[in-house]
Design an enzyme around this catalytic site. Structure first.
Site, PDB file in Angstrom:
ATOM      1  N   GLU A 179     -21.376  -8.316 -19.341  1.00  0.00           N
ATOM      2  CA  GLU A 179     -20.507  -7.243 -19.847  1.00  0.00           C
ATOM      3  C   GLU A 179     -19.292  -7.102 -18.952  1.00  0.00           C
ATOM      4  OE1 GLU A 179     -22.802  -3.656 -19.689  1.00  0.00           O
ATOM      5  OE2 GLU A 179     -24.436  -4.501 -20.868  1.00  0.00           O
ATOM      6  N   LYS A 196     -16.937  -5.325 -16.489  1.00  0.00           N
ATOM      7  CA  LYS A 196     -17.163  -4.201 -15.579  1.00  0.00           C
ATOM      8  C   LYS A 196     -15.949  -3.284 -15.692  1.00  0.00           C
ATOM      9  CE  LYS A 196     -18.591  -3.180 -10.855  1.00  0.00           C
ATOM     10  NZ  LYS A 196     -17.658  -2.088 -10.582  1.00  0.00           N
ATOM     11  N   ASP A 208     -13.389  -0.386 -15.101  1.00  0.00           N
ATOM     12  CA  ASP A 208     -12.977   0.290 -13.870  1.00  0.00           C
ATOM     13  C   ASP A 208     -12.734   1.771 -14.141  1.00  0.00           C
ATOM     14  OD1 ASP A 208     -12.429   0.503 -11.246  1.00  0.00           O
ATOM     15  OD2 ASP A 208     -10.502  -0.534 -11.306  1.00  0.00           O
ATOM     16  N   GLU A 220     -19.418   4.479 -18.818  1.00  0.00           N
ATOM     17  CA  GLU A 220     -18.217   4.604 -17.999  1.00  0.00           C
ATOM     18  C   GLU A 220     -17.147   5.406 -18.732  1.00  0.00           C
ATOM     19  OE1 GLU A 220     -18.801   3.085 -15.163  1.00  0.00           O
ATOM     20  OE2 GLU A 220     -16.875   2.697 -14.184  1.00  0.00           O
ATOM     21  N   TYR A 244     -23.230   1.874 -21.622  1.00  0.00           N
ATOM     22  CA  TYR A 244     -23.760   0.577 -21.198  1.00  0.00           C
ATOM     23  C   TYR A 244     -25.210   0.590 -20.719  1.00  0.00           C
ATOM     24  CZ  TYR A 244     -22.008   2.127 -16.592  1.00  0.00           C
ATOM     25  OH  TYR A 244     -21.740   2.839 -15.463  1.00  0.00           O
ATOM     26  N   LYS A 271     -17.253  -9.787  -9.014  1.00  0.00           N
ATOM     27  CA  LYS A 271     -15.956  -9.111  -8.847  1.00  0.00           C
ATOM     28  C   LYS A 271     -14.805 -10.107  -8.958  1.00  0.00           C
ATOM     29  CE  LYS A 271     -15.725  -5.060  -7.328  1.00  0.00           C
ATOM     30  NZ  LYS A 271     -16.167  -4.240  -6.298  1.00  0.00           N
ATOM     31  N   CYS A 310      29.286  -1.853  -4.405  1.00  0.00           N
ATOM     32  CA  CYS A 310      28.631  -3.149  -4.254  1.00  0.00           C
ATOM     33  C   CYS A 310      28.361  -3.422  -2.773  1.00  0.00           C
ATOM     34  CB  CYS A 310      29.516  -4.243  -4.837  1.00  0.00           C
ATOM     35  SG  CYS A 310      28.853  -5.897  -4.537  1.00  0.00           S
ATOM     36  N   CYS A 341      30.824  -6.378  -1.708  1.00  0.00           N
ATOM     37  CA  CYS A 341      32.289  -6.332  -1.700  1.00  0.00           C
ATOM     38  C   CYS A 341      32.852  -4.915  -1.757  1.00  0.00           C
ATOM     39  CB  CYS A 341      32.851  -7.167  -2.854  1.00  0.00           C
ATOM     40  SG  CYS A 341      32.563  -6.442  -4.466  1.00  0.00           S
ATOM     41  N   CYS A 352      28.326  -4.656 -10.359  1.00  0.00           N
ATOM     42  CA  CYS A 352      29.577  -4.791  -9.626  1.00  0.00           C
ATOM     43  C   CYS A 352      30.504  -5.515 -10.587  1.00  0.00           C
ATOM     44  CB  CYS A 352      29.370  -5.624  -8.363  1.00  0.00           C
ATOM     45  SG  CYS A 352      30.918  -6.179  -7.641  1.00  0.00           S
ATOM     46  N   CYS A 368      33.969 -10.668  -6.173  1.00  0.00           N
ATOM     47  CA  CYS A 368      32.806 -10.351  -5.331  1.00  0.00           C
ATOM     48  C   CYS A 368      32.226 -11.653  -4.760  1.00  0.00           C
ATOM     49  CB  CYS A 368      31.758  -9.627  -6.162  1.00  0.00           C
ATOM     50  SG  CYS A 368      30.220  -9.332  -5.283  1.00  0.00           S
TER      51      CYS A 368
HETATM   52  S1  IVH Z   1     -24.614  -1.032 -15.111  1.00  0.00           S
HETATM   53  C1  IVH Z   1     -28.041  -0.041 -12.471  1.00  0.00           C
HETATM   54  N1  IVH Z   1     -22.625  -1.891 -16.586  1.00  0.00           N
HETATM   55  O1  IVH Z   1     -20.027  -0.291 -11.916  1.00  0.00           O
HETATM   56  C2  IVH Z   1     -26.837  -0.556 -13.114  1.00  0.00           C
HETATM   57  N2  IVH Z   1     -22.128  -0.639 -14.635  1.00  0.00           N
HETATM   58  O2  IVH Z   1     -20.691  -0.780  -8.998  1.00  0.00           O
HETATM   59  C3  IVH Z   1     -25.859   0.484 -13.302  1.00  0.00           C
HETATM   60  N3  IVH Z   1     -19.762  -0.241 -14.279  1.00  0.00           N
HETATM   61  O3  IVH Z   1     -21.806   2.587 -11.111  1.00  0.00           O
HETATM   62  C4  IVH Z   1     -24.575   0.066 -13.773  1.00  0.00           C
HETATM   63  N4  IVH Z   1     -19.054  -1.289 -16.068  1.00  0.00           N
HETATM   64  O4  IVH Z   1     -19.786   2.808 -12.681  1.00  0.00           O
HETATM   65  C5  IVH Z   1     -23.010  -1.219 -15.482  1.00  0.00           C
HETATM   66  N5  IVH Z   1     -20.947  -2.669 -17.989  1.00  0.00           N
HETATM   67  C6  IVH Z   1     -21.325  -1.998 -16.906  1.00  0.00           C
HETATM   68  C7  IVH Z   1     -20.397  -1.384 -16.051  1.00  0.00           C
HETATM   69  C8  IVH Z   1     -20.845  -0.727 -14.919  1.00  0.00           C
HETATM   70  C9  IVH Z   1     -18.702  -0.587 -15.008  1.00  0.00           C
HETATM   71  C10 IVH Z   1     -19.684   0.515 -13.004  1.00  0.00           C
HETATM   72  C11 IVH Z   1     -20.588   1.698 -12.951  1.00  0.00           C
HETATM   73  C12 IVH Z   1     -21.483   1.457 -11.767  1.00  0.00           C
HETATM   74  C13 IVH Z   1     -20.640   0.518 -10.963  1.00  0.00           C
HETATM   75  C14 IVH Z   1     -21.450  -0.303 -10.024  1.00  0.00           C
END
Ligand code: IVH
Length: 701
Positions: A137, A139, A141, A197, A249, A337, A431, A434, A449, A454
């Protein structure tokens, strides 16, 4: 020393430090310094939503502390920042104890780390070589929250807090459109906790920051901070005005578990009315996971929300249970990451560059800093308005972002890091090269300018004149252009052809052979085609294609010079703006003198045999860009903006002057301004001039 100063000195001091070779006494000293600094940053990040340093910088320091704790286990403390999941709840919110802790995730920084993790899972589960199904999935932010439903009704929303106790933010989550207040469908458990999230889409984040700026408020550094700050407002009426979103999620404790796999749980969540991310994918084994991760990393700018990696989860719930957890993270999931693209550094100075058309472009002089493996010491500041609107000051700690191939940009100041000594930046009114007063055209953001004399504009023009797409004089680049102008050897473009090898020998870095070679290249350039020469003159709005188009209708410089604007407008692809610009250029006394002088030194002024524009010839009814809306921004290498736009139209596309969600892609050139940042924020693809030409010609074949 301020927190930032202590952090910087720790960053410098720990660079290349070999933890294993230290004595325990020294190690204790380091651990104590790291712990203090990291705890203060964690407070700013988790509790105040106002970080001083980037996530990547925080992670890097945490990583060093982890190395110490691994090498000297006796120095590891219960309350070490390495064990921290979040912050204790703020006093202002009611506290909520999580029935099951909300965990964090272990990190993987390479696909090798992922494979190693997968092998560990297989070994622990004793499945031999059998494959384990995985769900991958994006991740997101944002900010983790837990939503509790009783009899299908939302009764509580809580932040993660420190993982055990969070804050009751029920009133605030109720304002989020994608959080269902009531669950729909069948088989909804009597009591269920849904985790996911809360995040800001790029467009919503943009909109919010713009509004905050207009109202004189403080904009957020990034969508994550904006989400955290907005969720933890005590007045939910204000939260309601902040367009947050939610992706589900996971499921927390529930009276009934509606599936036996994670993918099954996500299906249930979807059927009850939650948004589940579209990019979630099920993999029978690890084989295709690395390319999924790479693909998502490449396309992260195309998404409407920020992601910082991929989360991998073992699909079967019974196997998840068997794997269990380590202190604050599950063994059955891991976060891969992506390389960080944002960091903070010192803005040492703001300088203003003068382009060949006289355009002013402010540039940031940065304390060199590594972003995603590249050292960055300069970044664009777009234009004067950009600096004023964001109140970016020399001496500020600034956030710098580098995404894809786009030039690094300064996003904004870290206001909390100010010492009080930073004065607002005053843009020049004349400028810097110049001294001519700067002018700005109606409706444009850029300042110019307008002087014909120039020196800096001339240096840039000379560089352009000799460039590969123009007269193609190999060896005459940016550096030599400055030297020639400064030494007074070249004051007008025609002087180039009067240079002798002896003149060059006096210049820094020139030996006989090099001088001879350059003179030869200059001789050869006399025979250059008319369209290249025309392009090389740097007439505003006349890029390579317009030059070619004009030359296909006018066979000599004289013929062009005698053409009226009406004559010029007859040419296919030449509109009023271009015609006017060309006509004006030829009318000017200094330009007429230049043309006479170029003729005198033997430069070709007539169309050569076989000199035919390429693109126009095969345009026909090609519709490679049908249905596309294209924005062109910045200085392209060979085409002028007008040319690029007329090409787009000729190939069936539409052009727009501003970037919106409807934009298909943005063609970006050098010194691209706010349009490029807007595109980056909205996740709209950015392409180069060459990409555009490829799109057209590939289809034409
Ligand atoms: S699962 C036990 N799935 O990442 C597993 N987390 O650093 C719990 N996050 O605290 C998290 N997207 O805030 C999961 N698709 C995703 C996520 C996700 C973002 C965040 C979440 C978690 C942090 C972990």
């Amino acid at each position: 020393m301020t927190l930032l100063e202590r952090t910087r000195s720790l960053q410098e001091a720990t660079e290349g430090l070999d933890v294993k070779r230290l004595s325990e006494r020294d190690a204790r000293e380091w651990v104590s310094r790291l712990t203090t600094v990291l705890s203060e940053h964690a407070d700013r990040y988790y509790a105040l939503d106002d970080p001083l340093i980037s996530d990547a910088e925080y992670d890097a320091l945490i990583d060093i502390l982890k190395q110490f704790e691994k090498t000297f286990p006796s120095l590891r403390k219960e309350d070490s920042p390495t064990r921290r999941v979040g912050a204790p709840p703020l006093d202002a919110f009611r506290k909520v104890a999580h029935p099951e802790p909300m965990l964090s995730l272990g990190n993987a920084f390479s696909t090798g780390d992922l494979t190693a993790w997968y092998e560990r899972c297989r070994r622990r589960l004793e499945v031999g070589d059998d494959d384990l199904e995985m769900v991958a999935e994006p991740k997101i932010d944002g900010l983790a929250v837990a939503l509790t439903y009783e009899d299908g009704i939302l009764v509580r929303g809580a932040t993660r807090g420190d993982g055990r106790t969070g804050e009751d933010i029920t009133a605030n989550v109720r304002t989020i459109k994608s959080v269902p207040l009531e669950l729909s469908g069948e088989q909804v458990p009597q009591r269920v906790e849904v985790r996911g999230e809360v995040y800001f889409s790029r467009a919503a984040f943009d909109w919010l920051n713009e509004r905050l700026r207009k109202e004189g408020g403080k904009p957020f550094a990034n969508p994550r901070n904006a989400a955290a700050g907005s969720l933890r407002l005590l007045d939910s009426r204000i939260t309601a005005g902040r367009p947050l979103s939610f992706f589900a999620y996971a499921m927390g404790p529930s009276s009934r578990v509606p599936a036996t796999t994670h993918s099954g749980l996500l299906e249930s969540l979807r059927s009850w009315g939650f948004e589940v991310n579209d990019h979630v994918a099920l993999f029978p084994s690890m084989d295709a996971v690395p390319s999924y991760c790479e693909g998502l990393s490449d396309r992260r700018d195309e998404l409407d929300y920020e992601i910082d990696g991929v989360v991998l989860k073992v699909n079967r719930l019974d196997l998840q249970a068997e794997l269990g957890n380590v202190s604050n993270a599950p063994r059955w999931a891991i976060a891969y990451k992506f390389a960080a693209r944002e960091t903070t550094t010192l803005l040492e100075d703001i300088i203003v560059n003068v382009g060949r058309t006289g355009q002013m472009t402010p540039e940031a002089v940065l304390k060199p800093v590594a972003i995603g493996g590249v050292t960055v010491s300069q970044a664009t500041l777009h234009n004067f308005d950009y600096i004023r609107e964001r109140d970016i000051r020399p001496g500020d700690t600034v956030t710098v972002r580098r995404a894809g191939d786009v030039i690094p940009q300064v996003m904004g100041p870290v206001v909390a890091a100010r010492t009080g000594k930073e004065d607002p930046w005053t843009p020049p009114t004349t400028c810097p090269e110049c001294g001519t007063p700067l002018e700005r055209l109606d409706g444009e953001v850029d300042w110019y300018c307008v002087s014909a004399d120039c020196p800096q504009q001339f240096v840039r023009l000379l560089e352009h004149f000799a460039s590969r797409s123009a007269l193609d004089i190999e060896g005459l680049g940016a550096k030599l252009a400055v030297q020639l102008a400064e030494a007074g050897l070249v004051r007008h473009l025609d002087d180039v052809f009067r240079l002798a090898a002896e003149d060059l020998l006096g210049l820094d870095g020139f030996a006989e052979r090099k001088a001879e070679k350059l003179i030869q290249a200059i001789q050869a350039a006399r025979e250059c085609s008319l369209s290249r020469l025309l392009f090389g003159l740097g007439i505003r709005h006349v890029g390579k294609t317009t030059a070619e188009v004009l030359v296909s209708s006018f066979d000599s410089m004289d013929a062009l010079g005698q053409a009226t604007t009406a004559d010029l407008e007859q040419v296919d692809g030449v509109g009023h703006v271009i015609a006017q610009s060309v006509h004006d250029w030829f009318q000017r006394e200094d330009n007429q003198r230049l043309l006479r002088a170029l003729k005198d030194v033997g430069v070709n002024m007539r169309r050569l045999e076989g000199e035919q524009p390429v693109l126009v010839a095969d345009a026909g009814s090609n519709d490679a860009l049908h249905g596309r809306t294209v924005v062109v921004t910045g200085t392209l290498p060979t085409l002028s903006r007008q040319e690029a736009e007329s090409l787009v139209k000729r190939f069936g596309g539409r052009t727009a002057s501003s970037v919106s969600r409807k934009t298909s892609f943005v063609v970006v050139g050098e010194n691209a301004g706010s349009k490029a940042s807007k595109a980056a924020e909205l996740g709209i693809p950015m392409i180069s001039e060459q990409d555009l030409l490829d799109m057209i010609t590939n289809r034409a074949e």
